[in-house]
Enzyme design. Structure first.
Site, PDB file in Angstrom:
ATOM      1  N   CYS A   1      -3.744   0.294  -2.626  1.00  0.00           N
ATOM      2  CA  CYS A   1      -4.211   0.198  -2.072  1.00  0.00           C
ATOM      3  C   CYS A   1      -3.664   1.329  -1.212  1.00  0.00           C
ATOM      4  O   CYS A   1      -2.330   1.989  -1.544  1.00  0.00           O
ATOM      5  CB  CYS A   1      -4.503  -0.857  -0.763  1.00  0.00           C
ATOM      6  SG  CYS A   1      -2.734  -1.446  -0.610  1.00  0.00           S
TER       7      CYS A   1
ATOM      8  N   CYS B   1       1.116  -1.267  -0.522  1.00  0.00           N
ATOM      9  CA  CYS B   1       0.015   0.126   0.395  1.00  0.00           C
ATOM     10  C   CYS B   1       1.260   1.203   0.286  1.00  0.00           C
ATOM     11  O   CYS B   1       1.731   1.067   0.261  1.00  0.00           O
ATOM     12  CB  CYS B   1      -1.123   0.026   1.778  1.00  0.00           C
ATOM     13  SG  CYS B   1      -1.854  -1.339   1.379  1.00  0.00           S
TER      14      CYS B   1
END
Ligand code: NAD
Length: 260
Positions: free
Chosen positions: A164, A82
């Protein structure tokens, strides 16, 4: 005989398969899995090369489908952490320089399959077990469902869908539309970001040194992108000439007035 031979050469309007395609795929795969990202050291490069070849060999080069690449995708199966995803559009070189100095950041070409295939060309022929090194379908002049376009479309889609946290995009402020809804970024990646996983899209609009700025964060193309993000429930920020990217240009041309 000559005429038949030359019509075979000129079958398609795009550049033919890259010479030594198989060897390059294998060499890049080993380089990546053993040296660049040792986290992937257990991936089987021989199998990856074979699955890549099997996706398109002996097939009509204008009838590619995403399914053709599923076995290859399954073999590689890589995730990006992420906050580390970087998209780009008309800024390939700069985006790659950025992820090279920014530890652990990933453009699509910093993932195994993107790394293997970047700048390569490939196609086969329905009646042959060989690759066509003479010509391959051009995505505009011949067909859009050629194996190279379908590959990048699928890879881009998966890359975006798996992103993400905070994601970034490097855009070109020296062309009239920094955001282009018809580019892969605008057509595929933007629409495949998952609002449940992606918190913010940060856009960096960068002007080429010595070129007149043609677009910026306050221009209408970025406004379009901002509107799409609003509809998609993903926070959007934009910054012109973000220093971490701008400095990369200045390293190469420190005397430019915008580097002072
Ligand atoms: P872009 O317009 O700068 O295009 C990038 C490259 O892909 C160019 O060489 C372009 O000619 C080619 N391209 C674009 N669409 C194509 C298609 N349908 N068939 C064949 N070639 C095509 O920027 P973009 O279109 O926004 O694509 C960049 C984004 O999409 C990046 O974020 C990246 O993740 C991904 N992508 C990468 C590649 C690559 O070659 N490494 C290609 C397509 C998409």
């Amino acid at each position: 005989r000559m005429r038949r031979h030359s019509s075979q050469l000129m079958k398609w309007n795009g550049t033919g398969s890259t010479a030594h395609f198989q060897e390059i795929v294998l060499e890049r795969c080993y380089n990546y899995t053993q040296l660049v990202q040792p986290a992937l050291r257990d991936r089987d490069c021989q199998k990856i090369r074979e699955a890549f070849r099997n996706a398109f060999i002996s097939k009509d080069p204008c009838s590619a489908t995403e399914e053709d690449y599923h076995p290859l995708m399954k073999l590689v199966n890589q995730t990006v952490p992420c906050d580390k995803t970087v998209f780009w559009s008309k800024t390939k070189k700069l985006a790659h320089q950025y992820t090279k100095v920014q530890r652990e950041m990933f453009t699509l070409e910093d993932t195994l399959l993107g790394y293997i295939a970047d700048d390569l060309s490939w196609c086969g022929d329905a009646g042959s077990h060989e690759m066509n090194y003479q010509s391959c379908p051009h995505w505009k002049k011949d067909c859009s469902n050629n194996f190279v376009s379908v590959f990048w479309g699928l890879l881009s889609k998966r890359f975006a869908a798996n992103a993400c946290g905070v994601v970034q995009v490097v855009l070109n402020g020296s062309i009239s539309n920094a955001f282009d809804g018809k580019s892969t970024f605008g057509r595929v990646e933007v629409h495949n970001l998952n609002p449940m996983k992606v918190h913010t899209l940060q856009a960096w609009v960068i002007h080429d040194l010595g070129k007149f700025p043609s677009d910026s964060c306050s221009g209408s193309s970025i406004n379009d992108l901002s509107w799409i993000m609003k509809q998609r429930n993903i926070k959007f920020t934009c910054q012109d000439n973000y220093s971490s990217v701008k400095f990369l240009q200045c390293v190469k041309k420190p005397e430019d007035s915008s580097c002072r």
